[in-house]
Write a protein that holds these residues in place. Sequence first.
Motif, PDB file in Angstrom:
ATOM      1  N   TRP A   3      83.925  -4.456  84.108  1.00 45.70           N
ATOM      2  CA  TRP A   3      84.880  -5.460  84.402  1.00 45.70           C
ATOM      3  C   TRP A   3      85.882  -5.574  83.680  1.00 45.70           C
ATOM      4  O   TRP A   3      86.085  -5.568  82.443  1.00 45.70           O
ATOM      5  CB  TRP A   3      84.135  -6.874  84.622  1.00 45.70           C
ATOM      6  CG  TRP A   3      83.043  -6.911  85.300  1.00 45.70           C
ATOM      7  CD1 TRP A   3      81.827  -6.728  85.265  1.00 45.70           C
ATOM      8  CD2 TRP A   3      82.904  -7.186  86.993  1.00 45.70           C
ATOM      9  NE1 TRP A   3      80.906  -6.974  86.166  1.00 45.70           N
ATOM     10  CE2 TRP A   3      81.687  -7.286  87.303  1.00 45.70           C
ATOM     11  CE3 TRP A   3      84.092  -7.662  87.839  1.00 45.70           C
ATOM     12  CZ2 TRP A   3      81.534  -7.653  88.626  1.00 45.70           C
ATOM     13  CZ3 TRP A   3      83.804  -8.011  88.736  1.00 45.70           C
ATOM     14  CH2 TRP A   3      82.547  -7.856  89.527  1.00 45.70           C
ATOM     15  N   ASP A   4      87.381  -5.945  84.082  1.00 45.42           N
ATOM     16  CA  ASP A   4      88.286  -6.490  83.467  1.00 45.42           C
ATOM     17  C   ASP A   4      88.365  -7.930  83.242  1.00 45.42           C
ATOM     18  O   ASP A   4      88.419  -8.654  84.341  1.00 45.42           O
ATOM     19  CB  ASP A   4      89.781  -5.921  84.178  1.00 45.42           C
ATOM     20  CG  ASP A   4      91.022  -6.511  83.427  1.00 45.42           C
ATOM     21  OD1 ASP A   4      91.007  -7.521  82.794  1.00 45.42           O
ATOM     22  OD2 ASP A   4      92.118  -5.723  83.761  1.00 45.42           O
ATOM     23  N   THR A   5      87.840  -8.488  82.339  1.00 46.45           N
ATOM     24  CA  THR A   5      87.694  -9.714  82.144  1.00 46.45           C
ATOM     25  C   THR A   5      89.001 -10.786  82.239  1.00 46.45           C
ATOM     26  O   THR A   5      88.774 -11.919  82.782  1.00 46.45           O
ATOM     27  CB  THR A   5      86.855 -10.289  80.687  1.00 46.45           C
ATOM     28  OG1 THR A   5      87.627  -9.563  79.729  1.00 46.45           O
ATOM     29  CG2 THR A   5      85.859  -9.474  80.849  1.00 46.45           C
ATOM     30  N   SER A   6      90.113 -10.132  82.142  1.00 48.94           N
ATOM     31  CA  SER A   6      91.347 -11.071  81.999  1.00 48.94           C
ATOM     32  C   SER A   6      91.813 -10.994  83.524  1.00 48.94           C
ATOM     33  O   SER A   6      92.284 -12.238  83.925  1.00 48.94           O
ATOM     34  CB  SER A   6      92.413 -10.220  81.240  1.00 48.94           C
ATOM     35  OG  SER A   6      92.746  -8.970  81.835  1.00 48.94           O
ATOM     36  N   THR A  13      82.066   1.262  88.743  1.00 48.63           N
ATOM     37  CA  THR A  13      80.618   1.048  88.749  1.00 48.63           C
ATOM     38  C   THR A  13      79.998   2.463  88.277  1.00 48.63           C
ATOM     39  O   THR A  13      80.154   3.322  88.493  1.00 48.63           O
ATOM     40  CB  THR A  13      80.103   0.985  90.252  1.00 48.63           C
ATOM     41  OG1 THR A  13      80.617  -0.251  90.900  1.00 48.63           O
ATOM     42  CG2 THR A  13      78.539   0.972  90.396  1.00 48.63           C
ATOM     43  N   LEU A  14      79.108   1.988  87.379  1.00 47.43           N
ATOM     44  CA  LEU A  14      78.456   3.260  86.545  1.00 47.43           C
ATOM     45  C   LEU A  14      76.918   3.394  87.324  1.00 47.43           C
ATOM     46  O   LEU A  14      76.244   2.401  87.393  1.00 47.43           O
ATOM     47  CB  LEU A  14      77.914   2.671  85.229  1.00 47.43           C
ATOM     48  CG  LEU A  14      79.297   2.569  84.267  1.00 47.43           C
ATOM     49  CD1 LEU A  14      79.182   1.932  82.918  1.00 47.43           C
ATOM     50  CD2 LEU A  14      80.214   3.597  84.291  1.00 47.43           C
ATOM     51  N   GLN A  15      76.752   4.556  87.824  1.00 44.81           N
ATOM     52  CA  GLN A  15      75.486   4.885  88.483  1.00 44.81           C
ATOM     53  C   GLN A  15      74.815   5.899  88.092  1.00 44.81           C
ATOM     54  O   GLN A  15      75.239   7.085  87.577  1.00 44.81           O
ATOM     55  CB  GLN A  15      75.839   5.149  90.179  1.00 44.81           C
ATOM     56  CG  GLN A  15      76.328   3.860  90.731  1.00 44.81           C
ATOM     57  CD  GLN A  15      76.528   3.984  92.354  1.00 44.81           C
ATOM     58  OE1 GLN A  15      76.984   5.036  92.507  1.00 44.81           O
ATOM     59  NE2 GLN A  15      76.697   3.134  93.141  1.00 44.81           N
ATOM     60  N   LEU A  32      82.490   2.919  74.556  1.00 47.55           N
ATOM     61  CA  LEU A  32      81.199   3.470  75.080  1.00 47.55           C
ATOM     62  C   LEU A  32      80.555   2.270  75.498  1.00 47.55           C
ATOM     63  O   LEU A  32      80.506   1.089  75.018  1.00 47.55           O
ATOM     64  CB  LEU A  32      80.249   3.901  73.842  1.00 47.55           C
ATOM     65  CG  LEU A  32      80.526   5.069  73.038  1.00 47.55           C
ATOM     66  CD1 LEU A  32      79.732   5.312  71.764  1.00 47.55           C
ATOM     67  CD2 LEU A  32      80.821   6.312  74.227  1.00 47.55           C
ATOM     68  N   ALA A  33      79.431   2.454  76.514  1.00 52.41           N
ATOM     69  CA  ALA A  33      78.344   1.326  77.082  1.00 52.41           C
ATOM     70  C   ALA A  33      77.122   1.861  77.275  1.00 52.41           C
ATOM     71  O   ALA A  33      76.870   3.230  77.204  1.00 52.41           O
ATOM     72  CB  ALA A  33      78.971   1.158  78.477  1.00 52.41           C
TER      73      ALA A  33
END
Length: 187
Positions: A3-6, A13-15, A32-33
């Motif tokens: 997400w772009d929180t701003s 989406t990471l699938q 990194l996530a």
Amino acid sequence: ILWDTSEGTAIRTLQGHSGDVTDCALSADGSLALSASEDRTCILWRTSDGARIRTLRGHRSGVYGCALSADGRLAFSASEDRTCILWDTSDGTLIRTLEGHAGGVEACALSAEGKLSLSISRDACVLHPLNTSTRVGCQITRSFAALSRDLGSCLSMVHGEISRALFGYDYFKMTHARSFEIERELV
């Protein structure tokens, strides 16, 4: 989903998991996530393009907690199989398996430098010092069973070294993570 929180908008989406995703973490710089899943794996992702870097396999049951060191070189995962695993993210090598919980481990945290880890299950909250230069077991620094006796979920805050942890089911207890002395209790 990244997400772009701003703006409050989804970036991508990471699938890749075959089971429900249970937790996620970001490196300090956001490059990194790490995602944890009931499929017994963690996946390391590059956030700039959503590419899967590697899948971390080693747990025998669902993975419910994950954490990254600030520099992203270490990953830490917590599983229903009662273990936590410390990983080298550069090649996916399992550095160490931490055992000792009587029940499934529901959450974990890793200090920014990767020197301390915190793991939490219904039976105990355990603080481990980590020596990443050796692949031998590590000694438990603190184990505090009474704090997590009613644990349903867990929040942890990491500031350099782990300095405070918040725990809760229908309450929160803020403790000093080195001594586990309760500093504040919110019911």
